[in-house]
Design an enzyme around this catalytic site. Structure first.
Site, PDB file in Angstrom:
ATOM      1  N   GLU A 152      45.195  33.238  46.821  1.00 55.14           N
ATOM      2  CA  GLU A 152      46.266  32.672  47.448  1.00 55.14           C
ATOM      3  C   GLU A 152      46.134  33.109  48.940  1.00 55.14           C
ATOM      4  O   GLU A 152      46.864  32.254  49.899  1.00 55.14           O
ATOM      5  CB  GLU A 152      47.686  33.150  46.945  1.00 55.14           C
ATOM      6  CG  GLU A 152      47.689  34.584  46.992  1.00 55.14           C
ATOM      7  CD  GLU A 152      47.328  35.329  45.765  1.00 55.14           C
ATOM      8  OE1 GLU A 152      46.192  35.042  45.152  1.00 55.14           O
ATOM      9  OE2 GLU A 152      47.989  36.305  45.328  1.00 55.14           O
ATOM     10  N   SER A 202      39.229  42.760  42.128  1.00 61.00           N
ATOM     11  CA  SER A 202      39.307  44.054  42.312  1.00 61.00           C
ATOM     12  C   SER A 202      39.305  44.619  40.757  1.00 61.00           C
ATOM     13  O   SER A 202      39.703  44.077  39.876  1.00 61.00           O
ATOM     14  CB  SER A 202      40.507  44.523  42.767  1.00 61.00           C
ATOM     15  OG  SER A 202      41.531  44.155  42.303  1.00 61.00           O
ATOM     16  N   GLU A 252      36.699  52.128  46.595  1.00 57.34           N
ATOM     17  CA  GLU A 252      36.280  50.812  47.510  1.00 57.34           C
ATOM     18  C   GLU A 252      36.856  50.586  48.768  1.00 57.34           C
ATOM     19  O   GLU A 252      38.168  50.638  48.578  1.00 57.34           O
ATOM     20  CB  GLU A 252      36.210  49.634  46.425  1.00 57.34           C
ATOM     21  CG  GLU A 252      35.704  48.423  47.006  1.00 57.34           C
ATOM     22  CD  GLU A 252      35.912  47.148  46.326  1.00 57.34           C
ATOM     23  OE1 GLU A 252      36.591  46.962  45.562  1.00 57.34           O
ATOM     24  OE2 GLU A 252      34.754  46.304  46.214  1.00 57.34           O
ATOM     25  N   LYS A 267      41.775  28.803  39.519  1.00 57.71           N
ATOM     26  CA  LYS A 267      43.146  29.425  40.323  1.00 57.71           C
ATOM     27  C   LYS A 267      42.470  30.274  41.272  1.00 57.71           C
ATOM     28  O   LYS A 267      42.160  31.480  41.360  1.00 57.71           O
ATOM     29  CB  LYS A 267      43.678  30.548  39.264  1.00 57.71           C
ATOM     30  CG  LYS A 267      45.242  30.736  39.653  1.00 57.71           C
ATOM     31  CD  LYS A 267      45.562  31.514  41.096  1.00 57.71           C
ATOM     32  CE  LYS A 267      45.230  32.874  41.125  1.00 57.71           C
ATOM     33  NZ  LYS A 267      45.267  33.416  42.533  1.00 57.71           N
ATOM     34  N   CYS A 287      31.390  41.994  47.917  1.00 61.71           N
ATOM     35  CA  CYS A 287      31.301  42.956  46.842  1.00 61.71           C
ATOM     36  C   CYS A 287      29.858  43.527  46.699  1.00 61.71           C
ATOM     37  O   CYS A 287      29.576  44.443  46.030  1.00 61.71           O
ATOM     38  CB  CYS A 287      31.558  42.427  45.313  1.00 61.71           C
ATOM     39  SG  CYS A 287      30.397  41.019  45.063  1.00 61.71           S
TER      40      CYS A 287
END
Ligand code: NAD
Length: 499
Positions: free
Chosen positions: A180, A230, A385, A177, A285
């Site tokens: 998007e 996240s 972050e 997945k 990241c």
């Protein structure tokens, strides 16, 4: 407007599958600042179809000889290597990063594919002969079944490749997945697998949002979830997958610090801070977000960094500037809001990236490199972050104060120390509470034959990604105790055998 634009489909049963759900999300070209595609968002029927296809393909793929599986992974590696620029250009058109940086992303994914080509060696079990008289014990490693991967926007090719080459080589079937925000890379890789000879159903792409993710989390045929994104979502994934009895690795957010000791080479530090702070517009990241300057180096360092920022070109990633746009307008605005937060909390805005000149369309999602000094460690600009091109300097008095700050944060993904003192570096690697450490290396992403993952809120679950941990994650072990009887088997004995 979106009905005139192409829709990025699913990939089910070895073919593109247009969505019947009618639900879509916009996909933007960040350098143009406008929607160029839509992406299908799976409905319940599509989720079921994707998982059913992967489940049906599993017995055949798991039963395919290792030699044959290896040939297909090799072929995928060859095709990917030949055509990586095509993939890089797709990434740039939806993510915005500079094409050469996107090619670097593909190269890091390719490393994991190359590791996976050697999978038979990493799937070997052990064998102990005669553990008790006439008794042998050995272990075998088998695939899990259907495995789910849920990936973030910032590495639409590399992060899926942290997992699927190993999962597929080990005999699992995969439902990916993608994010998007940049869903096309996954479809391109699915087509490449088909060309490499992978049987239909072994690699499936399910486009979607939370509905698709929950479908994977809850479906009994899905044996494991590999998530990257996240921290709040990672925690949700970890808890929900565990509740449904699944194996789970959920990699979360980060806030990486670079500790600079006074004896460091400050030109190397400044170059590294620029590369690690602003590469990929800070949407990594492992990006460096905070520079901890052990005094008295801060003033000199800030001067060196500021003069380098002035040389950076920001623009459309297809024109090979130093830095591209951010992924969406909303994300750009969120990142920019941290500049105001820091300033309101008393930080000094040394370089403000808002309103910079760019080599690209005016509507692109631009934010230039930003440098903040004296950021209070109580400010949300320090504790949260940011995930954009905003580098904060925090001045500390000594090594210990720096390490204490690193360890007091919620995350533990990556960190780096810059020094010429081997003893200080050795002490740092031993005591700092972080999963990946650089010594005079700003972005210490481990090579494919080690494993990637942070500590604390940067990784939920016991398994890091790829490397030996990846093979552990995507296989389950059986231990077999066997005896082939001979006439002197010894008769009845109700205790454990002891000799
Ligand atoms: P995100 O958490 O918004 O999305 C990640 C994935 O989760 C996407 O596929 C998304 O569709 C899905 N998702 C979003 N909301 C969901 C929900 N409520 N329920 C279920 N699924 C949901 O992350 P992002 O913005 O795409 O990526 C950036 C984040 O990823 C940053 O925090 C970054 O640090 C992190 N990241 C971590 C690593 C690592 O190795 N630790 C690597 C890359 C990115």
């Amino acid at each position: 407007m979106s009905h005139q634009l192409p829709t990025v489909p699913h990939w089910i049963d070895g073919a593109r599958r247009e969505s019947g759900s009618g639900r879509t999300a916009p996909v933007y070209d960040p350098a143009l600042g406008r929607q160029t595609k839509a992406v299908a968002l799976a409905d319940e029927a599509e989720i079921q179809a994707a998982i059913a296809s992967a489940a049906a393909a599993f017995p055949g793929w798991a039963g395919t000889s290792m030699a044959r599986r290896q040939q297909i992974v090799f072929r995928f590696r060859e095709l990917l290597n030949e055509r990586k620029l095509e993939l890089a250009e797709i990434i740039t058109s939806e993510h915005g990063k500079v094409v050469s940086d996107a090619a670097g992303e593909v190269a890091r994914g390719l490393e994991v594919v190359e590791l996976a080509t050697g999978f038979p060696h990493l799937m070997k079990g052990g064998h102990s002969e005669n553990v008790s008289t006439g008794v042998d014990v050995y272990s075998i490693k088998q695939p899990l079944g259907v495995v789910g991967i849920v990936s973030p926007f910032n590495f639409p090719a590399m992060v899926p490749m942290w997992f699927f080459p190993i999962a597929i080589a080990a005999g699992n079937t995969v439902v990916l997945k993608p994010s998007e925000k940049d869903p096309s890379a996954a479809i391109w890789m699915a087509e490449l697998w088909k060309e490499a000879g992978l049987p239909d159903g072994v690699f499936t792409v399910l486009q979607g949002d939370r509905l698709a993710v929950d479908g994977l989390l809850e479906h009994p045929e899905v044996r494991s979830i590999s998530f990257v994104g996240s921290t709040p979502i990672a925690q949700y994934i970890y808890e929900t997958a565990a509740k449904h009895g699944k194996r789970v690795q959920a990699l979360g957010g980060a806030k990486n610090h670079m500790l600079v000791l006074p004896d460091a080479d400050l030109d190397l530090v400044a170059d590294s801070a620029i590369n690690a702070g602003f590469g990929s517009a800070g949407e990594r990241c492992m990006a460096v977000s905070v520079l901890l300057a052990v005094e008295p180096v801060a003033d000199e360092l800030i001067e060196k960094i500021t003069s380098r920022i002035a040389q950076l070109r920001v623009g459309d990633g297809r024109r090979e500037p130093d830095m591209g746009p951010l992924v969406t307008e909303a994300h750009r605005d969120k990142v920019a809001s941290y500049i105001d937060i820091a300033a309101a909390d008393g930080a000094e805005v040394v370089v403000d990236g808002r309103g910079i000149e760019v080599d690209g369309e005016a509507d692109g999602f631009w934010l230039g490199p930003t440098l903040l000094d004296r950021v209070p460690t109580t400010s949300r600009a320090y504790t949260e972050e940011i995930f954009g091109p905003v580098l904060s300097v925090v001045r500390v008095a000594c090594y210990e104060e720096g390490v204490e700050l690193i360890d007091s944060g919620a995350f533990g993904n990556g960190t780096a120390i810059f020094t010429n003192d081997g003893g200080a570096a050795r002490r740092f690697q031993s005591e700092v509470q972080v999963g990946m450490i650089g010594i005079n290396v700003p972005i210490p992403v481990p090579v494919a034959y080690y494993s990637f993952g942070g500590w604390k809120q940067s990784l939920f679950g016991a398994n890091k990604a790829y490397g030996p941990a990846g093979f552990d994650f995507f296989t389950q072990e059986k231990a077999v105790t066997s005896r082939w009887l001979d006439p002197s088997h010894g008769g009845i004995n109700l205790g454990f055998p002891q000799n």
